[in-house]
Design a protein around this motif. Sequence first.
Motif, PDB file in Angstrom:
ATOM      1  N   THR A  61      20.293 -13.594  17.504  1.00  0.00           N
ATOM      2  CA  THR A  61      20.902 -12.211  17.290  1.00  0.00           C
ATOM      3  C   THR A  61      22.458 -12.381  17.128  1.00  0.00           C
ATOM      4  OG1 THR A  61      20.986 -12.416  19.712  1.00  0.00           O
ATOM      5  CG2 THR A  61      19.212 -11.170  18.874  1.00  0.00           C
ATOM      6  N   CYS A  62      23.060 -13.615  17.762  1.00  0.00           N
ATOM      7  CA  CYS A  62      24.468 -13.683  17.394  1.00  0.00           C
ATOM      8  C   CYS A  62      24.601 -13.861  15.803  1.00  0.00           C
ATOM      9  CB  CYS A  62      24.914 -14.664  18.075  1.00  0.00           C
ATOM     10  SG  CYS A  62      25.156 -14.391  19.843  1.00  0.00           S
ATOM     11  N   GLU A  63      23.731 -14.763  15.344  1.00  0.00           N
ATOM     12  CA  GLU A  63      24.059 -14.993  13.827  1.00  0.00           C
ATOM     13  C   GLU A  63      23.843 -13.987  13.159  1.00  0.00           C
ATOM     14  OE1 GLU A  63      21.382 -18.400  13.245  1.00  0.00           O
ATOM     15  OE2 GLU A  63      22.856 -19.830  13.910  1.00  0.00           O
ATOM     16  N   GLU A  64      22.923 -13.017  13.272  1.00  0.00           N
ATOM     17  CA  GLU A  64      22.555 -11.941  12.389  1.00  0.00           C
ATOM     18  C   GLU A  64      23.703 -10.926  12.465  1.00  0.00           C
ATOM     19  OE1 GLU A  64      19.292  -9.929  14.200  1.00  0.00           O
ATOM     20  OE2 GLU A  64      17.847 -11.722  13.927  1.00  0.00           O
ATOM     21  N   SER A  65      24.459 -11.100  13.631  1.00  0.00           N
ATOM     22  CA  SER A  65      25.858 -10.015  13.281  1.00  0.00           C
ATOM     23  C   SER A  65      26.972 -10.626  13.051  1.00  0.00           C
ATOM     24  CB  SER A  65      25.824  -9.157  14.671  1.00  0.00           C
ATOM     25  OG  SER A  65      26.016 -10.185  15.859  1.00  0.00           O
ATOM     26  N   ALA A  66      26.929 -11.973  13.175  1.00  0.00           N
ATOM     27  CA  ALA A  66      28.006 -12.666  12.922  1.00  0.00           C
ATOM     28  C   ALA A  66      28.351 -13.435  11.484  1.00  0.00           C
ATOM     29  CB  ALA A  66      28.482 -13.614  14.052  1.00  0.00           C
ATOM     30  N   TYR A  67      27.213 -13.460  10.828  1.00  0.00           N
ATOM     31  CA  TYR A  67      27.169 -14.222   9.647  1.00  0.00           C
ATOM     32  C   TYR A  67      26.668 -13.259   8.399  1.00  0.00           C
ATOM     33  CZ  TYR A  67      27.719 -18.620  12.437  1.00  0.00           C
ATOM     34  OH  TYR A  67      28.170 -19.577  13.313  1.00  0.00           O
ATOM     35  N   ASP A  68      27.300 -13.294   7.327  1.00  0.00           N
ATOM     36  CA  ASP A  68      26.912 -12.784   6.210  1.00  0.00           C
ATOM     37  C   ASP A  68      25.548 -13.494   5.540  1.00  0.00           C
ATOM     38  OD1 ASP A  68      28.337 -10.595   6.023  1.00  0.00           O
ATOM     39  OD2 ASP A  68      29.842 -11.400   4.902  1.00  0.00           O
ATOM     40  N   SER A  69      25.837 -15.034   5.489  1.00  0.00           N
ATOM     41  CA  SER A  69      24.902 -15.988   5.082  1.00  0.00           C
ATOM     42  C   SER A  69      25.259 -17.181   5.712  1.00  0.00           C
ATOM     43  CB  SER A  69      24.937 -15.901   3.598  1.00  0.00           C
ATOM     44  OG  SER A  69      26.149 -16.674   3.173  1.00  0.00           O
ATOM     45  N   LEU A  70      23.875 -18.048   5.630  1.00  0.00           N
ATOM     46  CA  LEU A  70      24.173 -19.434   6.262  1.00  0.00           C
ATOM     47  C   LEU A  70      23.445 -20.344   5.707  1.00  0.00           C
ATOM     48  CD1 LEU A  70      25.824 -20.180   9.213  1.00  0.00           C
ATOM     49  CD2 LEU A  70      23.619 -19.888  10.064  1.00  0.00           C
ATOM     50  N   PRO A  71      23.777 -21.436   5.213  1.00  0.00           N
ATOM     51  CA  PRO A  71      22.867 -22.580   4.588  1.00  0.00           C
ATOM     52  C   PRO A  71      21.845 -23.117   5.810  1.00  0.00           C
ATOM     53  CG  PRO A  71      25.297 -23.274   4.419  1.00  0.00           C
ATOM     54  CD  PRO A  71      25.336 -21.883   5.576  1.00  0.00           C
ATOM     55  N   LEU A  72      20.749 -23.203   4.981  1.00  0.00           N
ATOM     56  CA  LEU A  72      19.672 -23.856   5.892  1.00  0.00           C
ATOM     57  C   LEU A  72      19.797 -25.118   6.788  1.00  0.00           C
ATOM     58  CD1 LEU A  72      16.414 -23.353   3.414  1.00  0.00           C
ATOM     59  CD2 LEU A  72      17.085 -22.188   5.456  1.00  0.00           C
ATOM     60  N   LYS A  73      20.525 -25.911   6.179  1.00  0.00           N
ATOM     61  CA  LYS A  73      20.903 -26.919   7.096  1.00  0.00           C
ATOM     62  C   LYS A  73      21.774 -26.798   8.232  1.00  0.00           C
ATOM     63  CE  LYS A  73      23.086 -30.759   6.205  1.00  0.00           C
ATOM     64  NZ  LYS A  73      24.319 -30.937   5.108  1.00  0.00           N
ATOM     65  N   ASP A  74      22.892 -25.905   8.073  1.00  0.00           N
ATOM     66  CA  ASP A  74      23.438 -25.603   9.242  1.00  0.00           C
ATOM     67  C   ASP A  74      22.877 -24.678  10.145  1.00  0.00           C
ATOM     68  OD1 ASP A  74      25.714 -27.134   8.287  1.00  0.00           O
ATOM     69  OD2 ASP A  74      26.463 -25.067   7.071  1.00  0.00           O
ATOM     70  N   ALA A  75      21.864 -23.824   9.819  1.00  0.00           N
ATOM     71  CA  ALA A  75      21.315 -22.993  10.474  1.00  0.00           C
ATOM     72  C   ALA A  75      20.333 -23.832  11.334  1.00  0.00           C
ATOM     73  CB  ALA A  75      20.404 -21.951   9.668  1.00  0.00           C
ATOM     74  N   ALA A  76      19.542 -24.817  10.933  1.00  0.00           N
ATOM     75  CA  ALA A  76      18.533 -25.848  11.613  1.00  0.00           C
ATOM     76  C   ALA A  76      19.648 -26.385  12.890  1.00  0.00           C
ATOM     77  CB  ALA A  76      18.102 -26.816  10.777  1.00  0.00           C
TER      78      ALA A  76
END
Lengths: 565, 263
Positions: free
Chosen positions: B187-202
Amino acid sequence: MSKEVEMKSVDEKKKEEKKDQKKDGKNEKKDDKSKDKKDSKDKKEKEKEAEKPKPLTPLQEIKLNITLIERSVVTLEPRFTHRVLRTFTTLKKKLTPEILRESINAVYVKDNLIKQTLLSYLPPPPPPPPKEEPAAMEVDTAVPAATEAKPETKAETKSETKADSKTEAKPTETTPAPPPTDPLPESEVYFRLLLIHWLLTSPESHPKALELVHDTITKIQTWNRRSMDSLAARVYFVLSRVYELLPTVELSEIRPLLLRSQRTASLRHDAESLAAVIVLLLRNYLHYNLYSQADKFVAKVTFPESAGNPQLARWLYYTGRIKAVQLSYTDAHETLQQAIRRAPAATTAPGFWQAVHKFFIVVELLMGEIPDRKTFRHPVLEKAMKSYFEIVNAVRTGSLSQFQASLNAHADQFTEDRTYSLILRLRQNVIKTGIRQLSLAYSRISLRDICVKLHLDSEEDAEYIVGKAIRDGVIEGRVVHEKGWMECGGGKDGYGVEVSEAFGKRISFCLELHNESVKAMRYPLNAHRKELDAAEGAREREKELAKEIADGKNLDGDDESMGDF
Amino acid sequence: MSSSLPQQYQDLKSSFERRPCDLQRCGQLLDSLKLSLAEAGLLIPQGHHDLGDLTVARDILEIGAFWSIRSQDVPSFERYYAQLQTYYNDYATVLPPSSRRSPVIGLNLIRLLTQNRIADFHTELESLPPKELVGDDPFIKHPVNLERWLMEGSYSKVWNAREEAPAEEYKFFVDSLMGTIRNEIATCEESAYDSLPLKDAATLLFFPNRSDLLNFAQQRGWQIELTAEIIIFSRSVEEKAEIPKRKLIASSLTYARELEQIV
């Protein structure tokens, strides 16, 4: 089953009593009217006496209070008793065994069981007192005794009809002609209260106070008189106090007794005792940190609306504490604020004032607000709140290290105030304020710098923390992961629906305050007479006016008819 | 106390302490022991009892609490915990302190954390004496720290602490705790980021491999661009500035009415 039976019997008793009271009330009212004038004169005189020589001796004060209590019983007006209880705090500081003995001797002219039991709690008298003093006292008592003679006999008969079934309570009263100056049970309870307070002044006599308090409570419960409610509430309060002061007993021991009293008080619609007992139970639970039990208790119980301000303030304080622990800070903030407003002036009850403010400030901080600087300059609070001021400063600047330092330095005080665990929760608020300040100052800042400025352990943590802050709405912004920085958006403008909501909230509060104060106004008994007289005059004037108008109409009509032609 | 009780108690103790512990046997013993405890009036004791009896009863209930965790039965743990409250609070002054008390309390705290009942967690925490709160008792310190990190947002610390559990039973809660954390982070990522590389998200979500992440992303309805290897978080639609007419009218009417009453 047994409960039902109990309830029934209580109800019956209540009915009987109501009947009694009604009868008495009727009879008394008739007499009262004729007597009222005399009484009021007496009262005025007495008050003049009481007010002119400023330092009223405690002995006189006690006697005056006794007459006030008896008047309140006779006229069914609890406010006289309330007046007596209001002077209680100042009076209890002046008590000595000599004063108590003299006043008991003065009020209980006849030697009976009540007097003996009362005197038995005092230390044996020192060498026989000089003969002049008692003589002087009898002159003193003669005046109120004469004026009070009539109502007392009536009240006595009233209590006797009830006491008949419980002769053990008042064995001396069954004699055919009750002595005119035998005081009411209310006076006895008042003396018992004075005695208990005196016994509490020295630690050696605490066990005696314990004994007396239990004896008094059983008596109150068998008497079951509505005119005693406010005194009974005081007795319950003292009971809890004795248990707190005495090291040999545990406060939790009186819980069953208090719970029982709470049930009976609510069945008897005894709002004052009920309020007192509820507050004491909450205090009892919170003393042992039993927050979940206290919460369940609060959910089950309804606090009587008619309770006095001091009890209401306590109730609000305790419920506020429970809510603060359960993380509903908005509610807790509201409740504690009410408690502060309802509390007596800061100088009369500094302890309560300080305790509420401590919680209030911590809750305010937890809500993300910074308390007023003014609060810490208040003469009563300044010294007591010093450590809290440091915490506020740390939160305000968002400095974790300063926060940790002041937390460690004052840990003992916080544990004593029972705010320690609440303050521990502030840690995240410190971080949040820090981030907010950064977001206001920078339009773009790298996570590394955030980490350094807020003394966080790692960049990884900083990223999560910033993300959480954005989600919780603490800051407006964005994290750009690839570049490793945080971009901050602009703040909100001051227009929108929230503004009208905020205004609406304040307006409704003011309106409610107005309505409450209108409801709380008291009107003197026969004041409407004057208005009626005035209204009569007005009505006559109106009649005249109507006549004139009618005459005028005729004229008008004439005019019209004239016009038609 | 009935005669069979001590015998069964010894039985329970030995089968509980055996490694690996005999869960089935313990369950059977506990059931019959609870019956005999109820007969002896010790299940929910009132008034005065023999100290030895009370201690045995407390031991049985504590073993029951641990047994429930080992057999992954959380509601049963809750029940045992509620029954133990009497022993921990009301008889605290008479009974000798139990060595299993802080693990049981700590387990309960963790349970509340994983169920995201933070208010209850704090209420429970408040009822502990302050000495235990700041002391070095690892069983209590562990959940307290976890809660603090969760609230701060230092999720990586929570992740790293999962192996430091002070007792075997704590590990049972680790998985569900990690689930809670992942959802929080998401939920934090959803509001704090526009986009995120897959590797970093993992790495942010502590996923060891890509397929888990893709599954998780699908569950939350994230948009994945496989060519650019990024996740795009769809922005929640900007709230429209709408004037709440009804509300405004209603409040104006109440003001008018109240003013009418005053004037």
